[in-house]
Write a protein that holds these residues in place. Structure first.
Motif, PDB file in Angstrom:
ATOM      1  N   TYR A 130     -10.289  18.333 131.231  1.00 34.15           N
ATOM      2  CA  TYR A 130     -11.391  18.948 131.980  1.00 34.15           C
ATOM      3  C   TYR A 130     -10.879  20.084 132.867  1.00 34.15           C
ATOM      4  O   TYR A 130     -11.564  21.077 133.082  1.00 34.15           O
ATOM      5  N   LEU A 131      -9.667  19.910 133.382  1.00 35.70           N
ATOM      6  CA  LEU A 131      -9.086  20.986 134.198  1.00 35.70           C
ATOM      7  C   LEU A 131      -8.787  22.210 133.338  1.00 35.70           C
ATOM      8  O   LEU A 131      -8.862  23.345 133.810  1.00 35.70           O
ATOM      9  N   GLU A 132      -8.453  21.980 132.063  1.00 32.13           N
ATOM     10  CA  GLU A 132      -8.254  23.126 131.165  1.00 32.13           C
ATOM     11  C   GLU A 132      -9.552  23.920 131.022  1.00 32.13           C
ATOM     12  O   GLU A 132      -9.550  25.152 131.043  1.00 32.13           O
ATOM     13  N   ALA A 133     -10.664  23.190 130.891  1.00 40.81           N
ATOM     14  CA  ALA A 133     -11.962  23.882 130.829  1.00 40.81           C
ATOM     15  C   ALA A 133     -12.196  24.650 132.125  1.00 40.81           C
ATOM     16  O   ALA A 133     -12.609  25.813 132.123  1.00 40.81           O
ATOM     17  N   ALA A 134     -11.897  24.002 133.242  1.00 38.66           N
ATOM     18  CA  ALA A 134     -12.165  24.616 134.544  1.00 38.66           C
ATOM     19  C   ALA A 134     -11.264  25.823 134.801  1.00 38.66           C
ATOM     20  O   ALA A 134     -11.696  26.799 135.432  1.00 38.66           O
ATOM     21  N   CYS A 135     -10.031  25.791 134.307  1.00 38.29           N
ATOM     22  CA  CYS A 135      -9.147  26.933 134.605  1.00 38.29           C
ATOM     23  C   CYS A 135      -9.611  28.176 133.838  1.00 38.29           C
ATOM     24  O   CYS A 135      -9.349  29.298 134.270  1.00 38.29           O
ATOM     25  N   MET A 136     -10.331  27.964 132.722  1.00 34.70           N
ATOM     26  CA  MET A 136     -10.891  29.115 132.018  1.00 34.70           C
ATOM     27  C   MET A 136     -12.094  29.682 132.785  1.00 34.70           C
ATOM     28  O   MET A 136     -12.540  30.790 132.540  1.00 34.70           O
ATOM     29  N   ALA A 137     -12.631  28.898 133.711  1.00 37.29           N
ATOM     30  CA  ALA A 137     -13.735  29.368 134.548  1.00 37.29           C
ATOM     31  C   ALA A 137     -13.257  29.924 135.880  1.00 37.29           C
ATOM     32  O   ALA A 137     -13.873  30.825 136.445  1.00 37.29           O
ATOM     33  N   PHE A 138     -12.155  29.379 136.413  1.00 42.29           N
ATOM     34  CA  PHE A 138     -11.731  29.738 137.775  1.00 42.29           C
ATOM     35  C   PHE A 138     -10.317  30.297 137.879  1.00 42.29           C
ATOM     36  O   PHE A 138      -9.906  30.695 138.958  1.00 42.29           O
ATOM     37  N   GLY A 139      -9.549  30.261 136.815  1.00 42.92           N
ATOM     38  CA  GLY A 139      -8.186  30.783 136.872  1.00 42.92           C
ATOM     39  C   GLY A 139      -7.155  29.748 137.282  1.00 42.92           C
ATOM     40  O   GLY A 139      -6.317  29.345 136.486  1.00 42.92           O
ATOM     41  N   LYS A 140      -7.220  29.317 138.566  1.00 43.62           N
ATOM     42  CA  LYS A 140      -6.258  28.321 139.054  1.00 43.62           C
ATOM     43  C   LYS A 140      -7.040  27.150 139.644  1.00 43.62           C
ATOM     44  O   LYS A 140      -7.839  27.344 140.572  1.00 43.62           O
ATOM     45  N   VAL A 141      -6.812  25.968 139.126  1.00 46.44           N
ATOM     46  CA  VAL A 141      -7.565  24.801 139.606  1.00 46.44           C
ATOM     47  C   VAL A 141      -6.621  23.619 139.823  1.00 46.44           C
ATOM     48  O   VAL A 141      -5.494  23.599 139.326  1.00 46.44           O
ATOM     49  N   TYR A 142      -7.131  22.629 140.578  1.00 46.85           N
ATOM     50  CA  TYR A 142      -6.377  21.379 140.679  1.00 46.85           C
ATOM     51  C   TYR A 142      -7.332  20.208 140.841  1.00 46.85           C
ATOM     52  O   TYR A 142      -8.491  20.381 141.233  1.00 46.85           O
ATOM     53  N   GLY A 143      -6.822  19.045 140.501  1.00 49.10           N
ATOM     54  CA  GLY A 143      -7.579  17.815 140.674  1.00 49.10           C
ATOM     55  C   GLY A 143      -6.766  16.853 141.529  1.00 49.10           C
ATOM     56  O   GLY A 143      -5.537  16.897 141.525  1.00 49.10           O
ATOM     57  N   PHE A 144      -7.452  15.984 142.272  1.00 49.38           N
ATOM     58  CA  PHE A 144      -6.781  15.004 143.125  1.00 49.38           C
ATOM     59  C   PHE A 144      -7.613  13.733 143.062  1.00 49.38           C
ATOM     60  O   PHE A 144      -8.621  13.624 143.742  1.00 49.38           O
ATOM     61  N   GLY A 145      -7.223  12.821 142.203  1.00 47.02           N
ATOM     62  CA  GLY A 145      -8.036  11.616 142.065  1.00 47.02           C
ATOM     63  C   GLY A 145      -7.278  10.535 141.330  1.00 47.02           C
ATOM     64  O   GLY A 145      -6.133  10.717 140.932  1.00 47.02           O
ATOM     65  N   PRO A 146      -7.923   9.371 141.151  1.00 50.60           N
ATOM     66  CA  PRO A 146      -7.235   8.276 140.483  1.00 50.60           C
ATOM     67  C   PRO A 146      -7.147   8.444 138.973  1.00 50.60           C
ATOM     68  O   PRO A 146      -8.029   9.051 138.369  1.00 50.60           O
ATOM     69  N   SER A 147      -6.091   7.935 138.386  1.00 49.29           N
ATOM     70  CA  SER A 147      -5.947   7.822 136.933  1.00 49.29           C
ATOM     71  C   SER A 147      -5.656   6.369 136.613  1.00 49.29           C
ATOM     72  O   SER A 147      -5.153   5.623 137.465  1.00 49.29           O
ATOM     73  N   PHE A 148      -5.962   5.983 135.388  1.00 51.35           N
ATOM     74  CA  PHE A 148      -5.863   4.574 135.011  1.00 51.35           C
ATOM     75  C   PHE A 148      -4.973   4.421 133.795  1.00 51.35           C
ATOM     76  O   PHE A 148      -5.123   5.154 132.816  1.00 51.35           O
ATOM     77  N   ARG A 149      -4.053   3.478 133.853  1.00 50.65           N
ATOM     78  CA  ARG A 149      -3.161   3.220 132.722  1.00 50.65           C
ATOM     79  C   ARG A 149      -3.049   1.708 132.547  1.00 50.65           C
ATOM     80  O   ARG A 149      -2.582   1.007 133.451  1.00 50.65           O
ATOM     81  N   ALA A 150      -3.451   1.235 131.381  1.00 46.19           N
ATOM     82  CA  ALA A 150      -3.286  -0.194 131.094  1.00 46.19           C
ATOM     83  C   ALA A 150      -1.844  -0.402 130.652  1.00 46.19           C
ATOM     84  O   ALA A 150      -1.549  -0.520 129.475  1.00 46.19           O
ATOM     85  N   GLU A 151      -0.944  -0.419 131.624  1.00 45.45           N
ATOM     86  CA  GLU A 151       0.488  -0.544 131.360  1.00 45.45           C
ATOM     87  C   GLU A 151       0.826  -2.025 131.333  1.00 45.45           C
ATOM     88  O   GLU A 151       0.882  -2.667 132.367  1.00 45.45           O
ATOM     89  N   LYS A 152       1.067  -2.557 130.164  1.00 45.38           N
ATOM     90  CA  LYS A 152       1.323  -3.995 130.092  1.00 45.38           C
ATOM     91  C   LYS A 152       2.807  -4.294 130.298  1.00 45.38           C
ATOM     92  O   LYS A 152       3.360  -5.176 129.654  1.00 45.38           O
ATOM     93  N   SER A 153       3.444  -3.530 131.148  1.00 49.02           N
ATOM     94  CA  SER A 153       4.843  -3.817 131.434  1.00 49.02           C
ATOM     95  C   SER A 153       5.034  -3.942 132.936  1.00 49.02           C
ATOM     96  O   SER A 153       4.321  -3.321 133.718  1.00 49.02           O
TER      97      SER A 153
END
Ligand code: 4AD
Ligand code: MG
Length: 431
Positions: free
Chosen positions: A189-212
């Motif tokens: 989604y940030l790739e889409a946004a950088c084509m609209a704004f040039g330089k973008v960033y996101g700051f939020g949670p990500s989820f990984r089902a890491e079974k280790s």
């Protein structure tokens, strides 16, 4: 009375003030009693004198248990010998609540017990200091992006397209659409946004089902991702280096007392200056083999490899241009060696390992479609993503920094679980 936070005491010496907080500890000495009171911004020693206090006030000392909540009224004094440099001469105490027998005592507890009591453990000094450092790191990151004209783009946490790898997805039912996923990354989604704004960033949670069960993995972590149009892999690496140096400078400027309180070796952080090391994947494999690893060309670096490699160096290392098969589908082929991609992982020193994953993105429609097919990803979910390669495609790059891994390194922690207020892991959903 005038309610003052402990952190602001400097401006209130000699005044009659009120402190609102909780009993951290207490102790007796002759005709004097000491209450150590914490208010979330610091700890102050409150002094009760039998000679000065009415019977009723004096009696409150014996009733107050660890973590009882109270308001203390008294006169503030500078006192070099007291913890924090001040003392409050108690005039009266308003008890708010008497705490039950508090489970966390000054004696040693096992980490499972402490994690079960994470909602209370956060009150202890070490955890408190770690969270203050985390707070400063997060602020530094936001400031860096804001001051460098990046636009904040909040990306969805529920998504239909797999961002990284199918193996670590959390699934959730989504109305009539069937299965949706908790986002592993906001990158697409940030790739889409950088084509609209040039330089973008996101700051939020990500989820990984890491079974280790490793000291580096959480199921939910905070992910800071930058994405820049008209940017190649080398400029992307320069940017990451600049950001990490900025974060460290800020922490060293603002958080020395906290770093000292948690016994961090500050000199190790002071060594982190530009330029960081930049090794190709090929070089890295050779170094690792010499260090005794059984890694072969083509493998991703394992946690153990990152540990032995980064223990050898006093500054972070960019490992560049991994093999295609070790990395995600969206990375751009390396024109100088098509077996590899234009990417980098940033590994923190002292055994910490990966804190950033980064790459130049595949910007060619046909090559990207081919990679989506090779990875058996559902093509229809990526129509919109492929559109970005149809309508004014440009070279672009970005990166994702894990906040907890960064906090863990900067604080010198043994395990990532202490770097986040309420960790989510394979065997932990409580509290
Ligand atoms: O290397 P990763 O998987 O890269 C991406 O997700 C890219 N889409 C980022 C991008 O280019 N925009 O994850 C990026 C970083 C890792 O370097 C690590 O710091 C952190 O996210 N991370 C984790 N942190 C804690 N627990 C986990 N299970 C993590 N998985 C990744
Ligand atoms: Mg990675």
């Amino acid at each position: 009375m005038n309610w003052v936070y402990i952190k602001d005491f400097k401006e209130h010496i000699g005044e009659e003030i009120t402190v609102k907080g909780w009993i951290y500890n207490k102790r007796k000495g002759g005709k004097i009693r000491f209450l150590l009171v914490r208010d979330g911004t610091g700890i102050v020693q409150c002094v009760m004198s039998k000679a000065e206090l009415p019977e009723e006030e004096w009696g409150k000392f014996s009733i107050l248990t660890q973590e009882s909540s109270l308001e203390v009224n008294g006169k503030l004094r500078a006192e070099q010998r007291a913890p924090g440099g001040y003392e409050l001469d108690v005039e009266s105490i308003n008890i708010v609540q008497i705490a039950d027998g508090y489970p966390i005592t000054p004696k040693e507890h096992g980490v499972d017990f402490l994690l079960d009591n994470r909602h209370l453990w956060l009150r202890s000094r070490r955890q408190h200091n770690i969270m203050l450092i985390r707070n400063e790191i997060a602020k530094a990151i936001r400031d860096y992006f804001y001051d460098n004209d990046f636009i904040l783009i909040d990306t969805p946490l529920i998504t239909g397209s797999i961002g990284e790898t199918a193996s670590t997805l959390f699934e959730t039912k989504y109305y009539d659409f069937g299965t949706a996923y908790l986002a592993q990354t906001g990158q697409l989604y940030l790739e889409a946004a950088c084509m609209a704004f040039g330089k973008v960033y996101g700051f939020g949670p990500s989820f990984r089902a890491e079974k280790s069960k490793t000291r580096r993995h959480l199921s939910e972590y905070w992910h800071i991702e930058g994405e820049i149009a008209f940017c190649d892999n080398n400029a992307n690496i320069d940017l990451q280096e600049d950001l990490v140096v900025y974060i460290l400078e800020r922490v060293l400027e603002k958080c020395r007392p906290q770093l000292e309180a948690i016994d961090r070796d500050i000199s190790a952080l002071e060594k982190v200056k530009k330029p960081f090391y930049r090794f190709s994947y090929d070089e890295t494999i050779k170094i690792l083999q010499e260090l005794g690893s059984d890694i072969k060309w083509g493998d991703d670096l394992g946690g153990g490899d990152e540990t032995i490699l980064t223990k050898q160096y006093d500054k972070p290392i960019f490992v560049m241009n991994y093999p295609v098969k070790a990395k995600a589908f969206y990375m751009k082929r390396n024109p100088d060696n098509p077996q590899t991609v234009l990417c980098s992982d940033l590994l923190a020193p002292e055994g910490y390992g990966e804190i950033i994953g980064a790459s130049q993105r595949e910007d060619d429609f046909d090559l990207l479609l081919q990679r989506i097919k090779e990875e058996n990803l559902p093509e229809e979910a990526y129509d919109w993503y492929l559109d970005l390669r149809k309508y004014g495609s440009v070279p672009h790059s970005g990166f994702g920094l894990g906040l907890e891994r960064t906090v863990t390194w900067i604080c010198g922690l043994k395990h990532v679980r202490e770097s986040i207020p309420f960790p989510r892991m394979l065997y932990r959903l409580y509290p």
